[in-house]
Each structure stands twice: as structure tokens, then as C-alpha cells.
Motif scaffolding. Structure first.
Motif, mmCIF file in Angstrom:
data_model
loop_
_atom_site.group_PDB
_atom_site.id
_atom_site.type_symbol
_atom_site.label_atom_id
_atom_site.label_comp_id
_atom_site.label_asym_id
_atom_site.label_seq_id
_atom_site.Cartn_x
_atom_site.Cartn_y
_atom_site.Cartn_z
ATOM 1 N N GLY A 238 82.372 -15.485 9.592
ATOM 2 C CA GLY A 238 83.463 -14.628 9.350
ATOM 3 C C GLY A 238 82.967 -14.056 7.783
ATOM 4 O O GLY A 238 83.826 -13.168 7.546
ATOM 5 N N THR B 125 77.324 -6.148 9.152
ATOM 6 C CA THR B 125 78.412 -6.039 9.989
ATOM 7 C C THR B 125 79.184 -4.797 9.913
ATOM 8 O O THR B 125 79.459 -4.001 8.850
ATOM 9 C CB THR B 125 79.557 -7.274 9.119
ATOM 10 N N GLU C 290 83.702 -5.027 13.610
ATOM 11 C CA GLU C 290 83.250 -6.591 13.838
ATOM 12 C C GLU C 290 84.130 -7.323 12.736
ATOM 13 O O GLU C 290 84.770 -8.567 13.147
ATOM 14 C CB GLU C 290 81.853 -6.834 13.343
ATOM 15 N N TRP C 291 84.300 -6.992 11.344
ATOM 16 C CA TRP C 291 84.646 -7.573 10.380
ATOM 17 C C TRP C 291 86.365 -7.601 10.586
ATOM 18 O O TRP C 291 86.884 -8.817 10.555
ATOM 19 C CB TRP C 291 84.387 -7.026 9.181
ATOM 20 N N ASN D 260 87.906 -7.481 13.653
ATOM 21 C CA ASN D 260 88.079 -8.222 14.588
ATOM 22 C C ASN D 260 88.023 -9.818 14.338
ATOM 23 O O ASN D 260 88.730 -10.642 14.764
ATOM 24 C CB ASN D 260 86.852 -8.024 15.699
ATOM 25 N N THR D 261 87.257 -10.192 13.391
ATOM 26 C CA THR D 261 87.109 -11.483 13.077
ATOM 27 C C THR D 261 88.264 -11.924 12.288
ATOM 28 O O THR D 261 88.667 -13.073 12.308
ATOM 29 C CB THR D 261 85.654 -11.496 12.038
ATOM 30 N N ARG E 242 91.128 -12.554 14.823
ATOM 31 C CA ARG E 242 91.059 -13.617 15.698
ATOM 32 C C ARG E 242 91.398 -14.884 14.643
ATOM 33 O O ARG E 242 91.876 -15.876 15.143
ATOM 34 C CB ARG E 242 89.652 -13.542 16.133
ATOM 35 N N ASP E 243 90.642 -14.812 13.639
ATOM 36 C CA ASP E 243 91.090 -16.005 12.642
ATOM 37 C C ASP E 243 92.430 -16.171 12.287
ATOM 38 O O ASP E 243 92.804 -17.218 12.415
ATOM 39 C CB ASP E 243 89.958 -15.873 11.405
ATOM 40 N N GLY F 199 91.383 -9.265 20.660
ATOM 41 C CA GLY F 199 90.944 -8.732 19.270
ATOM 42 C C GLY F 199 91.531 -7.359 19.021
ATOM 43 O O GLY F 199 92.877 -7.276 19.337
#
Length: 85
Positions: free
Chosen positions: A20, A26, A30-31, A33-34, A37-38, A75
Motif C-alpha cells: 500500500g 502507482t 490505484e493509490w 483504491n488501496t 480497501r484498507d 473499491g
């Protein structure tokens, strides 16, 4: 010079260990989304926080957990369309 190389090696090892943290390639999607989700994984993994959120939403805890799992899988949506040059 050695300090800079050591710093870069430490950064690369951290990025390999913790996905992450991202890297130079990146994308913003993507960042983001991470992060989303985290966050949902943390909400689901901490029972007291999940109870607090379910109380605030006025829903049973298992329903909120199911909603959060769906949001975690989904996401932030589809990635942006890339323009072909």
C-alpha cells in the motif's frame, strides 16, 4: 552517495513489504483504491468500530459488515480511461 543508495534500498524494501505504500509508477486510481480497501478492511476487522458504525447507521452489525465487504471489493470504481497517444 552511500547514504542515498542505502536510503533508496530501504525504501524499495519497504515498498516490497508493504504494498500500500506505492511506488513511482502507482497511479492515483490505484493509490486511492488501496486506501479505500484498507479502510474498509480495518472497519470490518475492528469489532468495536464496526459496532459503532452500525449503531450510527441504524443497521444490524452483520448487514453493515456485508455492505462494507461489498464496498471493499468494489473499491473506488472503474479506472479512468487512458488516452492513446
Amino acid at each position: 552517495m552511500a547514504d542515498k543508495l542505502r536510503t533508496l534500498q530501504q525504501l524499495e524494501s519497504l515498498q516490497a513489504k508493504y504494498v500500500g505504500t506505492g511506488h513511482a509508477d502507482t497511479t492515483r486510481h490505484e493509490w486511492t483504491n488501496t486506501i479505500v480497501r484498507d479502510s474498509y478492511a480495518s472497519y470490518i476487522g475492528h469489532p468495536a468500530l464496526l459496532s459503532y458504525m452500525s449503531l450510527g447507521m441504524g443497521e444490524p452489525k452483520e448487514v453493515v459488515r456485508g455492505q462494507f465487504i461489498e464496498k471493499m471489493v468494489r473499491g473506488v470504481g472503474n479506472p479512468p480511461v487512458k488516452e492513446e497517444d
